[in-house]
Design a protein around this motif. Sequence first.
Motif, PDB file in Angstrom:
ATOM      1  N   ASP A 146       0.846  -1.199   0.000  1.00 51.15           N
ATOM      2  CA  ASP A 146       0.000   0.000   0.000  1.00 51.15           C
ATOM      3  C   ASP A 146       0.881   1.248   0.000  1.00 51.15           C
ATOM      4  O   ASP A 146       1.957   1.251   0.588  1.00 51.15           O
ATOM      5  CB  ASP A 146      -0.883   0.029   1.263  1.00 51.15           C
ATOM      6  CG  ASP A 146      -2.022  -0.980   1.183  1.00 51.15           C
ATOM      7  OD1 ASP A 146      -2.351  -1.406   0.059  1.00 51.15           O
ATOM      8  OD2 ASP A 146      -2.556  -1.345   2.247  1.00 51.15           O
ATOM      9  N   SER A 147       0.394   2.304  -0.620  1.00 48.76           N
ATOM     10  CA  SER A 147       1.125   3.568  -0.583  1.00 48.76           C
ATOM     11  C   SER A 147       1.136   4.096   0.840  1.00 48.76           C
ATOM     12  O   SER A 147       0.204   3.884   1.605  1.00 48.76           O
ATOM     13  CB  SER A 147       0.462   4.591  -1.497  1.00 48.76           C
ATOM     14  OG  SER A 147       0.502   4.151  -2.828  1.00 48.76           O
ATOM     15  N   ILE A 148       2.220   4.803   1.185  1.00 50.43           N
ATOM     16  CA  ILE A 148       2.343   5.343   2.542  1.00 50.43           C
ATOM     17  C   ILE A 148       1.687   6.721   2.592  1.00 50.43           C
ATOM     18  O   ILE A 148       1.937   7.568   1.719  1.00 50.43           O
ATOM     19  CB  ILE A 148       3.827   5.430   2.943  1.00 50.43           C
ATOM     20  CG1 ILE A 148       4.442   4.027   2.902  1.00 50.43           C
ATOM     21  CG2 ILE A 148       3.978   6.055   4.316  1.00 50.43           C
ATOM     22  CD1 ILE A 148       5.950   4.039   2.921  1.00 50.43           C
ATOM     23  N   ALA A 149       0.858   6.926   3.605  1.00 53.23           N
ATOM     24  CA  ALA A 149       0.150   8.202   3.740  1.00 53.23           C
ATOM     25  C   ALA A 149       1.133   9.363   3.777  1.00 53.23           C
ATOM     26  O   ALA A 149       2.199   9.262   4.373  1.00 53.23           O
ATOM     27  CB  ALA A 149      -0.691   8.193   5.020  1.00 53.23           C
ATOM     28  N   SER A 195       2.204   9.857  -3.174  1.00 55.71           N
ATOM     29  CA  SER A 195       2.307   8.794  -4.180  1.00 55.71           C
ATOM     30  C   SER A 195       1.708   9.265  -5.495  1.00 55.71           C
ATOM     31  O   SER A 195       0.799  10.079  -5.513  1.00 55.71           O
ATOM     32  CB  SER A 195       1.547   7.566  -3.679  1.00 55.71           C
ATOM     33  OG  SER A 195       1.276   6.682  -4.740  1.00 55.71           O
ATOM     34  N   ARG A 206       0.298   7.125  -7.454  1.00 58.30           N
ATOM     35  CA  ARG A 206      -0.688   6.104  -7.791  1.00 58.30           C
ATOM     36  C   ARG A 206      -2.117   6.605  -7.661  1.00 58.30           C
ATOM     37  O   ARG A 206      -2.379   7.553  -6.949  1.00 58.30           O
ATOM     38  CB  ARG A 206      -0.567   4.935  -6.823  1.00 58.30           C
ATOM     39  CG  ARG A 206       0.523   3.964  -7.114  1.00 58.30           C
ATOM     40  CD  ARG A 206       0.358   2.848  -6.112  1.00 58.30           C
ATOM     41  NE  ARG A 206       1.461   1.922  -6.100  1.00 58.30           N
ATOM     42  CZ  ARG A 206       1.709   1.103  -5.074  1.00 58.30           C
ATOM     43  NH1 ARG A 206       0.938   1.162  -3.995  1.00 58.30           N
ATOM     44  NH2 ARG A 206       2.702   0.269  -5.125  1.00 58.30           N
ATOM     45  N   CYS A 263      -6.361   4.765  -7.690  1.00 61.94           N
ATOM     46  CA  CYS A 263      -7.140   3.874  -6.829  1.00 61.94           C
ATOM     47  C   CYS A 263      -7.726   2.703  -7.621  1.00 61.94           C
ATOM     48  O   CYS A 263      -7.493   2.564  -8.812  1.00 61.94           O
ATOM     49  CB  CYS A 263      -8.264   4.665  -6.165  1.00 61.94           C
ATOM     50  SG  CYS A 263      -9.344   5.484  -7.357  1.00 61.94           S
ATOM     51  N   PHE A 267     -11.099   2.728  -2.170  1.00 60.48           N
ATOM     52  CA  PHE A 267     -10.247   2.396  -1.027  1.00 60.48           C
ATOM     53  C   PHE A 267      -9.943   0.914  -0.919  1.00 60.48           C
ATOM     54  O   PHE A 267      -9.112   0.501  -0.125  1.00 60.48           O
ATOM     55  CB  PHE A 267     -10.917   2.858   0.276  1.00 60.48           C
ATOM     56  CG  PHE A 267     -12.243   2.183   0.535  1.00 60.48           C
ATOM     57  CD1 PHE A 267     -12.297   0.916   1.099  1.00 60.48           C
ATOM     58  CD2 PHE A 267     -13.433   2.803   0.196  1.00 60.48           C
ATOM     59  CE1 PHE A 267     -13.514   0.279   1.304  1.00 60.48           C
ATOM     60  CE2 PHE A 267     -14.653   2.171   0.404  1.00 60.48           C
ATOM     61  CZ  PHE A 267     -14.687   0.908   0.957  1.00 60.48           C
ATOM     62  N   SER A 268     -10.655   0.078  -1.710  1.00 60.78           N
ATOM     63  CA  SER A 268     -10.596  -1.356  -1.479  1.00 60.78           C
ATOM     64  C   SER A 268      -9.361  -2.019  -2.084  1.00 60.78           C
ATOM     65  O   SER A 268      -9.380  -3.188  -2.423  1.00 60.78           O
ATOM     66  CB  SER A 268     -11.873  -2.020  -1.995  1.00 60.78           C
ATOM     67  OG  SER A 268     -12.004  -1.794  -3.383  1.00 60.78           O
TER      68      SER A 268
END
Lengths: 463, 449
Positions: free
Chosen positions: B33-36, B40, B42, B44, B162-163
Amino acid sequence: MNAQKDRVRNVNENPCNMCMPLGAIVPFKGIENAMVIIHGSQGCATYMRRHMAEHFNEPIDVASSSITEKGTIYGGEANLRQGLDNLIRLYNPRVVGILSTCLAETIGEDIVGTASVYQQEKGHSPVPRLVPVPTPGYGGSHAEGYFKALVSIVATLCRKTRKHDGINVIVPHISPADVREIRRILELMKVNYTLLPDIADTLDSPYTKVYKKIPAGGTPLEAIEAMADARATIQFGETMDDDLSPGNYLESKYGVPLHNLPLPIGIEACDRFLALLQTLTLNPVPEVLQKERGRLLDAMVDSHKYNREGHAAVFGEPETVYAISRLLVENGIAPAILATGSAKGHLPYLLQQLTAECDEKALIMMDSDFADIRRHCAGKGINLAIGSSDGRLLTEREGIPLVRLGFPIHDRIGGQRILSLGYTGTIMLLDQITNTLLAAKYSHYRQDLYQRFYPDRPSSMEQ
Amino acid sequence: MAMNQPDNFDIQERQKSIRTKGRQSQPINCQADSIAGCVSQRACVYCGARVVLNPVTDAVHLVHGPIGCASYTWDIRGSLSSGSDLFRYSFSTDLREEDIIFGGERKLTRCIDELAERYHPQVMLVYSTCIVGVIGDDLEAICRKASLQHGIKVIPVQSSGFSGNKSDGYRVACEVLLRMIATPEDVPRQAHHLNYLGDFNLAGEAWIIRGYLQEMGIHVNVAFTGDSSYETLRTAPTASLNIIQCAGSMGYMAKRMQEIYGIPFLNISFLGLEDTVESLRRISAFFGDPLIASRTEALIQREMAIYGPTIQNYRRRLQGKKAAIFVGGGFKAISLIKQFRELGMEVVMVGTQTGQPEEYDTIHQLVSDGTVVLDDANPSELERFMLEQGADLLVGGVKERPLAFKLGRAFIDHNHERKHPLSGFTGAANFAREVEETVCSPVWKYLDK
């Protein structure tokens, strides 16, 4: 007469607006040394960055709290806090806007609470000022998001200390070139001002040898804080409801008198702006501006006959639609279709007042989409469209030429450099409008007249 | 070149996703997962699904959610159509506050009804966005009911943002495509027919490849999903081979089609002369038909005679220049490394948004010592490594373009918006020309670097 809300349809076909958080990013990009984080899934930030980068031709860095499945179920606060930690380390900003999304709001995230706790906990180290703005994607258009962010910015950052004689100037979502023109006028009038938000340099930054992740420029934090003590506020935001009006907030909370004006596009609106500056500063309008005014009048006269042939469709954010409609009325161009994707605000009332005397009844459309706009354009003799590049199908399908203005401009270069306000900007815009009408005329008048009048023409024209 | 802000890079979790060949030997951390807060590049799940499905030209693509998700994806891609252009229209249920409170199901049903009545599509794809997953609208049930009522295929695309990440969206799209092509009975296999997976017909790229294959005596049933339609997609199960260009998005589809229909697949690439030649020969070899083989060689010889010298001309001007790559998928990065080699250029930085471990292995083998390889990079890292590695050029998408320009670097648009084809022999020449046009532009000499 009420504004047309004839969308008996439920489906939105080809949208005329974007969502709230996108609009809310822009004011933060106009604050000095500021960053933004979007509390939502990773895609929101990325899509909005892409949308803006292509318009402004500038890097648009916006962080995301990257909420995942886990965050959606158990809450995304930890993501937001980690996001703040990381973005502060990477960008070292002085102000951070925290924008929520439809996801964050629906799962019940409390960005205001998180921001306040974060600020307190980390109080010992230099923590940037946090400005939370609830901006659910379903809560309104990007135009409302823009003003909502501005209200949150002044509500969070302004503080009363000592009265000063500065003047607040609050601008809607206009191009960096337009912001520069407003600054130039203010400087020519020798106004002591704070302009918010100031995207003049941040979203149209000059090439420099050393790249800065947060571009130089923007309204300084201290200047925003001091807006509470200003002598007056000039706001170009007549279309917004009071709760979305930062000028109203400053007036009711701190007693700063508000002068709400239309954007200075067209002779009347420019004159009103200059007259107000004269009243507030007691400074005369300098010769350079007087000459520009004279040139605008000259230009209006030069083009008035061509302009009378114009039947225009205008679409975009309410403030822009209102200003452009005023320009059309002044110049005898029929404001035939006036549309916005926004659903709220004073725009319908303002446009009704404005167009009451027009020969041709204006169709005013709120909460509209391009399917509506196109349908009303078809077969109505509309020969000019003014708005963002999202109106491209009007040209592609209906053959109506589009004067590109507003946000976004994705299929042409230089959206950030379009100048269309002040006397000079108005001349540039008006010439472009007139020339668009002329281009159409030159491209087919010979054929049209031949078709219409040449008595011996063959029944079906070859070519 | 020194960094002006050396502490910028101080995010520990990111270190595992950055490798310098020859200096670090552990495999790169990817597919995480991308880091908050790291900015990023990317997107979704919805993005992944939409990218893959949107080129289905005659489908109604209805986005169930607030307006933004539809606005940001409306007609932004360069997929071309030989038929319907319904896919260029944006449809959204445009959910408002009251829909969030009371649920969006009724509005969705009304929207489907309206669209079915107005456009009479054979297929309607209903994308779920973040909040649909949260407010619990039963997309599956609504779509099933609407299918029966309107006698068309209404298929839910479970793409709540978000999934997961973009790759999960690819998989969702593949499931939808599998549903679209599903046939109740066994279908006859057609010799010399293939499906072309993972080409979205940007600037007509799928047409170029279809032309080559046709000349070789091979028929393309359908491209997934460039210039596809409901009817053409339905012919997919009769093919005797699947070839895959974009493995990141369509690898799963190929595996599933092998399981369900027994169709074998080949990973190919039509980016660059080297890969194009090799891919055409491998396809020809698969069919094992001497006539196809001789036509293939004739095609290669003819095209190489035209474009080989063109590339050589550009090579003379570009030799020794340094390239940085940051693209969506691993396959593209791999092909680009080879393509730059054809142009005599060295790749000094290469990264992807969603590359897979085996793709990173290949990348690692292809690049020289000292090359920085990174997954899910952010603007800070792109800036740092472009400067440190002395890249003359960056290949990327819209978001990366202004960054490259601000750093005074040339830029190649290798994204879905491009307006000229980069596939096949002609595409390789276009690529070389674009590289030359940007790297050798006179504007750079005025910048004070």
